[in-house]
Scaffold this motif. Structure first.
Motif, short mmCIF file in Angstrom:
data_model
loop_
_atom_site.label_atom_id
_atom_site.label_comp_id
_atom_site.label_asym_id
_atom_site.label_seq_id
_atom_site.Cartn_x
_atom_site.Cartn_y
_atom_site.Cartn_z
N VAL A 9 0.86 -1.18 0.00
CA VAL A 9 0.00 0.00 0.00
C VAL A 9 0.90 1.23 0.00
O VAL A 9 1.64 1.47 0.96
CB VAL A 9 -0.93 0.03 1.23
CG1 VAL A 9 -1.78 1.30 1.21
CG2 VAL A 9 -1.80 -1.22 1.27
N CYS A 10 0.84 2.01 -1.09
CA CYS A 10 1.67 3.21 -1.20
C CYS A 10 0.87 4.47 -0.87
O CYS A 10 -0.30 4.39 -0.48
CB CYS A 10 2.30 3.29 -2.59
SG CYS A 10 3.73 2.17 -2.72
N LYS A 11 1.50 5.62 -1.03
CA LYS A 11 0.91 6.87 -0.54
C LYS A 11 -0.12 7.48 -1.48
O LYS A 11 -1.10 8.07 -1.04
CB LYS A 11 2.01 7.90 -0.27
CG LYS A 11 2.92 7.55 0.89
CD LYS A 11 3.93 8.66 1.14
CE LYS A 11 4.85 8.30 2.29
NZ LYS A 11 5.84 9.37 2.56
N SER A 12 0.14 7.37 -2.80
CA SER A 12 -0.75 8.04 -3.76
C SER A 12 -0.46 7.48 -5.14
O SER A 12 0.38 6.59 -5.31
CB SER A 12 -0.53 9.56 -3.74
OG SER A 12 0.73 9.87 -4.32
N ALA A 39 -3.05 2.04 -3.79
CA ALA A 39 -2.72 3.35 -3.21
C ALA A 39 -3.92 4.26 -3.36
O ALA A 39 -4.65 4.18 -4.37
CB ALA A 39 -1.51 3.96 -3.90
N GLU A 43 -2.71 11.52 -1.00
CA GLU A 43 -2.23 11.09 0.30
C GLU A 43 -3.35 11.22 1.35
O GLU A 43 -3.82 12.32 1.62
CB GLU A 43 -1.00 11.89 0.71
CG GLU A 43 0.21 11.60 -0.16
CD GLU A 43 1.49 12.18 0.40
OE1 GLU A 43 1.46 12.70 1.53
OE2 GLU A 43 2.53 12.08 -0.28
N TYR A 45 -4.25 9.04 4.97
CA TYR A 45 -3.93 7.89 5.82
C TYR A 45 -5.18 7.08 6.18
O TYR A 45 -5.09 5.85 6.38
CB TYR A 45 -3.19 8.35 7.09
CG TYR A 45 -4.03 8.95 8.18
CD1 TYR A 45 -4.62 8.15 9.16
CD2 TYR A 45 -4.21 10.34 8.26
CE1 TYR A 45 -5.38 8.70 10.17
CE2 TYR A 45 -4.98 10.89 9.27
CZ TYR A 45 -5.55 10.07 10.23
OH TYR A 45 -6.30 10.62 11.23
N GLN A 48 -5.65 4.81 3.41
CA GLN A 48 -4.64 3.75 3.50
C GLN A 48 -5.07 2.67 4.48
O GLN A 48 -4.90 1.48 4.21
CB GLN A 48 -3.30 4.33 3.94
CG GLN A 48 -2.53 5.03 2.83
CD GLN A 48 -1.11 5.36 3.26
OE1 GLN A 48 -0.88 5.92 4.32
NE2 GLN A 48 -0.15 4.98 2.44
N LEU A 65 4.00 -1.12 3.62
CA LEU A 65 3.27 0.14 3.65
C LEU A 65 4.21 1.34 3.54
O LEU A 65 5.22 1.40 4.23
CB LEU A 65 2.49 0.25 4.98
CG LEU A 65 1.88 1.60 5.34
CD1 LEU A 65 0.74 1.94 4.38
CD2 LEU A 65 1.41 1.61 6.78
#
Length: 297
Positions: A9-12, A39, A43, A45, A48, A65
């Protein structure tokens, strides 16, 4: 062997993460495991956390992550870990001691490289503006501290302005930089702590030159993270140097580390530094630099 399932799972969906996605795909093909990649668009959280919980619900046995925040996800991650699902962080870390490992850039050291480069172009007298992407972000804080450390013993004649928080937004960074230079014409170096702030700073200098408010070479940018068009800014001198991270390594070693844990093997719990390079007009065409800029080809 068991076909383990790993969730990344990435940020964006920012292009910076394309290299991570490529690395994840390469690692998946080598490991004969199932590796998912998701993702949020921006961004977020909380989004996420939703993606992590969904992945675990779908059978993920380990999570890799890139956390947006350092503290706010700890409760959710702790709940995942208590289910027997290890969490490895990449790119940025969390403050949760139970996370299995952190794999990413040593930000203070990387920023010190940027600081030493700025020191070289500063000469005996300079006013340096510092533009951060988020003053509350651990990454931004580390990159500010590291940059400032390069000037601890050579502050005479060099003025570091108070960091300005630009929120990681290109447009806001551009406006902030234009305002700062207009109000303080002695500024001749801008340091930016991530890709959007670097882009915004370059656009600001370009705009001021185009409007005839500053001359060519009067203000130079030192930044973080390569971007489309950076080569042109390096060529025309607006961008003096840019720190290039290695997101491919983050994704690849993140998945590999997760696979080791799932197979019962030990991994280092201390930080794994994935490396950086300072890219300038002089070295941009070197093969190793090109590989770091374009790891996906």
């Amino acid at each position: 062997e068991d076909n383990f399932k790993i969730a990344v799972v990435c940020k964006s969906t920012d292009p910076y993460w394309d290299a991570v996605k490529k690395a994840v795909q390469d690692a998946e093909s080598e490991l004969d495991m199932t590796v998912s990649y998701t993702a949020p668009e921006k961004e977020d959280y909380e989004k996420q956390i939703e993606l992590i919980n969904q992945a675990v619900s779908d059978g993920a046995q380990a999570v890799v992550l890139a956390p947006v925040v350092m503290d706010e996800m700890n409760d959710a991650l702790s709940a995942v870990i208590q289910k027997g699902v290890p969490v490895i962080t990449i790119d940025s870390d969390v403050s949760l001691p139970e996370r299995a490992a952190f794999i990413g850039t040593q930000n203070e050291s990387a920023a010190a490289v940027a600081g030493r480069h700025a020191q070289e172009i500063a000469g005996d007298s300079s006013v340096i503006a510092v533009l951060t992407h988020d003053s509350a972000s651990q990454t931004a804080q580390q990159r500010t501290i590291g940059f400032q450390s390069a000037f601890e013993t050579t502050t005479e004649g060099i003025q570091l302005l108070q960091p300005a928080d630009c929120g990681g937004d290109i447009s806001k960074t551009k406006d902030t930089a234009i305002q700062m230079i207009t109000e303080n014409p002695d500024i001749n170096i801008i340091y930016a702590t991530n890709q959007p702030t670097t882009v915004g700073a370059c656009q600001a200098v370009e705009s001021l030159i185009s409007d005839g408010k500053i001359s060519d070479g009067q203000v130079q940018v030192v930044g973080f993270d390569y971007f489309d068009g950076a080569d042109a800014y390096l060529d025309n001198g607006i961008l003096s140097g840019v720190i290039v991270q290695n997101p491919y390594n983050m994704g690849y070693f993140g998945v590999m580390a997760a696979s080791y844990l799932l197979k019962g093997e030990d991994i280092p719990t201390s930080m794994m530094d994935t490396g950086i390079a300072l890219v300038t007009k002089d070295n941009i065409n070197n093969d190793d630099i090109q590989f770091m800029i374009h790891p996906a080809g």
